[in-house]
Design a protein around this motif. Structure first.
Motif, PDB file in Angstrom:
ATOM      1  N   PHE A 184       0.818  -1.211   0.000  1.00 21.64           N
ATOM      2  CA  PHE A 184       0.000   0.000   0.000  1.00 21.64           C
ATOM      3  C   PHE A 184       0.854   1.264   0.000  1.00 21.64           C
ATOM      4  CE2 PHE A 184      -2.773  -3.188   2.005  1.00 21.64           C
ATOM      5  CZ  PHE A 184      -3.903  -3.056   1.217  1.00 21.64           C
ATOM      6  N   ALA A 213       0.728   4.467   3.292  1.00 19.54           N
ATOM      7  CA  ALA A 213      -0.255   3.852   4.185  1.00 19.54           C
ATOM      8  C   ALA A 213       0.063   4.223   5.617  1.00 19.54           C
ATOM      9  CB  ALA A 213      -0.256   2.335   4.017  1.00 19.54           C
ATOM     10  N   VAL A 311      -4.906   4.964   3.395  1.00 19.82           N
ATOM     11  CA  VAL A 311      -4.039   5.006   2.213  1.00 19.82           C
ATOM     12  C   VAL A 311      -4.235   6.354   1.531  1.00 19.82           C
ATOM     13  CG1 VAL A 311      -3.426   3.881   0.039  1.00 19.82           C
ATOM     14  CG2 VAL A 311      -4.241   2.505   1.970  1.00 19.82           C
TER      15      VAL A 311
END
Length: 580
Positions: A184, A213, A311
């Motif tokens: 992420f 993230a 995110v």
């Protein structure tokens, strides 16, 4: 194609697959206990595995096959994770054995519990309670496979996964479980630990937020505030995973979160989001002025403790093309390059047309920025699509919240974007971009000899427009013991998941099936959107899709069949089939 043999029973197929896999493991290919030479090959459960001490081992990325057909059965699995490692937990039950799970008198689905390395401390849970009362600790949408979209290991060690049928139904069917690595972006961490508040709760104490993230925690009544620096005009995006990550042990319910973007003054609300992807918030907003902005993260409803993953990305806007003033008909449509923002205005008596090229099978989206999601635009702009003849509408799907219109191109050629308004002046920017592409089917392809090869990572687009009995076949060459997932993007998702690209403009209720290559065809697995209870769309996926997971017992040629579950057909019954 009409199969000449009924589908084998789930139990028989499960026994065949598990027997083959255990045979592979015995030869050193699949590794009972996760220790084989090929971690991509599935491991069959070894009973008894109904207690933590007898849990079957998995490697990250390795599928495990099991069965919950027996009433009251509980299956345990274990996997080693390093501190800070981020994985997604996938459960393929309705997506692998839908006919059994959907045959139950009540919604059948797998409950998931994840325990910390001590084997005793429950960490996260995912559960579905039919007809749950408001505030009950239940996944509050249609029953489906309860993936956990993120798990970040707090410690080095061996984590335990407990799988069982939900409490309302003592038995279930076959399933596949897998933990896969998740990426992420660069990880960051909230300054507050779980149970702590007051550190980053105000604009004055806002924690800097960089793209990537961020892993955070919420306590009852907590508010988290983050500061965002924007150096140039950009599109900022936020995707918060909370409900999709399951319940924190002892919390009593899922986190139900909301996001609010604040202007540089820390007071003016620019955008809010709630219940965009299931109960999780997600949105994009265009900022034109450099500066510092703020994001407020808080519980929309309830007051529980839990973990979340935020995110965040910042995409520079880049060059903008300003519309010409004589583009108010299809005949005078202005050329628009894919991926480039066009800037214009529409009002009474003034509508804009743009022409852009597509190839058959392109899955594309029109992203509109107006007064609802851009700080220097005003009013409400409305987008529409026309096919290459310049007359016939191309049906689009998507979400008003995200201001995106998505569709599938049924033929190669020049398409048209029609920008209009809601009755008053609107200034806007719009961009067309291709999200993914699939080669378009070539009819006839309804018999095995006509089926094109669907290779690993490939896609095919098609249409069910000849008759309600139209079926499209695709050949796949598969290896025994490997997990294959076939996803079909088509009609509108009804599971409460993301609507940003939910239907791609398709009206097809797609059903998928896998057949073997025997002289008398056997249906090995099937999945359909037109389900009784458990839908076949993954929680961890960005975009809803009818999915079918399959682990072949034998290496060989198989066929994936796409059909219409409700027997309908038409030019808007488009789909894209993907093998991953």
């Amino acid at each position: 194609m009409t199969p000449t043999s009924p589908r084998s029973t789930t139990a028989a197929l499960g026994a065949l697959a598990l027997g083959a896999l255990l045979g592979v493991a015995a030869c050193g290919g699949g590794g009972g206990g996760g220790g084989g030479s090929n971690p991509l090959l599935a491991v069959g459960e070894a009973e008894p595995n109904d207690a933590p001490g007898s849990a079957n081992s998995l490697l990250v990325g390795q599928p495990g096959e099991g069965s919950l057909v027996a009433a009251g059965d509980i299956d345990w699995w274990r996997v080693d994770l390093a501190r800070g490692e981020v994985v997604q937990l996938e459960i393929f039950a309705a997506r692998a054995d839908q006919s059994t799970w959907d045959a139950n008198p009540t919604p059948g689905i797998v409950r998931v519990d994840v325990f910390q390395p001590d084997g005793l401390t429950l960490w996260r849970s995912h559960d579905f309670i039919p007809a749950a009362a408001s505030g009950a600790p239940s996944f509050g949408h249609r029953p489906q496979d309860l993936d956990i979209s993120f798990l970040r290991a707090p410690l080095d060690g061996q984590y335990l996964i407990r799988l069982r049928a939900i409490a309302s139904d003592p038995s279930g069917g076959d399933y596949i479980v897998r933990l896969r690595k998740a990426a992420f972006g660069a990880p960051a961490f909230e300054q507050e630990n779980l149970g702590v508040s007051g550190v980053n709760d105000t604009v004055a104490t806002a924690q800097p937020l960089a793209p990537g993230a961020l892993f955070g925690a919420q306590s009852p009544g907590d508010i988290d505030v983050y500061a965002i620096q924007v150096a140039a005009p950009a599109l900022v995006s936020f995707d918060l995973h909370a409900e999709r990550g399951g319940m924190l042990a002892g919390a009593g319910d899922y986190l139900d979160m909301a996001l609010t973007l604040l202007a540089s003054d820390g007071v003016t609300e620019l955008a809010t989001s709630d219940n965009t992807h299931f109960a999780d918030p997600r949105f994009e907003y265009a900022l034109s002025a450099p500066g510092q902005y703020f994001l407020r993260v808080e519980q929309a409803r309830g007051a529980v403790a839990g973990e979340y993953m935020l995110v965040h990305s910042v995409t520079p806007r880049g060059a903008v093309v300003v519309e010409s003033l004589n583009n108010d008909t299809v005949g005078s449509a202005e050329p628009l390059a894919l991926g480039v923002w066009i800037e214009g205005s529409v009002t009474r008596g003034d509508e804009d047309y743009f022409a852009f090229p597509l190839s058959a099978g392109d899955m594309f989206e029109v992203h509109v920025l107006d007064g609802s999601n851009c700080d220097d635009r005003s009013g409400v702009a409305v987008a529409g699509l026309l096919r290459p003849d310049g007359v016939t509408p191309l049906q689009g799907g998507g979400s008003w919240i995200s201001r995106k219109l998505s569709a599938i191109a049924p033929q190669s050629g020049t398409y048209f974007l029609h920008m209009t308004h809601d009755g008053s002046l609107a200034t806007y920017r719009a961009r067309v971009r291709v999200v993914r592409s699939g080669g378009f089917e070539s009819e006839p392809n309804d018999a095995r000899a006509q089926a094109p090869l669907l290779a690993a990572g490939a896609r095919f687009a098609g249409a069910i427009d000849a008759s309600g009995s139209d079926e499209d076949l695709y050949r796949v060459d598969l290896e025994a013991g490997r997990l294959y997932v076939f996803q079909c993007y088509a009609g509108w998702a009804t599971n409460g998941g993301s609507g940003e690209r939910g239907s791609w403009g398709s009206t097809a209720a797609v059903a998928l099936a896998v057949y073997d290559d025997s002289p008398v065809l056997n249906e090995m697995a099937t999945s359909t959107m037109a389900a009784n209870f458990a839908l076949t769309e993954g929680i961890a996926e960005l975009e809803p899709a009818v999915s079918l997971a399959f682990v072949p017992a034998l290496t060989g040629t198989y066929y994936v069949v796409v059909r219409e579950a409700q027997g309908r057909f038409g030019p808007d019954h488009l789909y894209v089939l993907e093998r991953r």
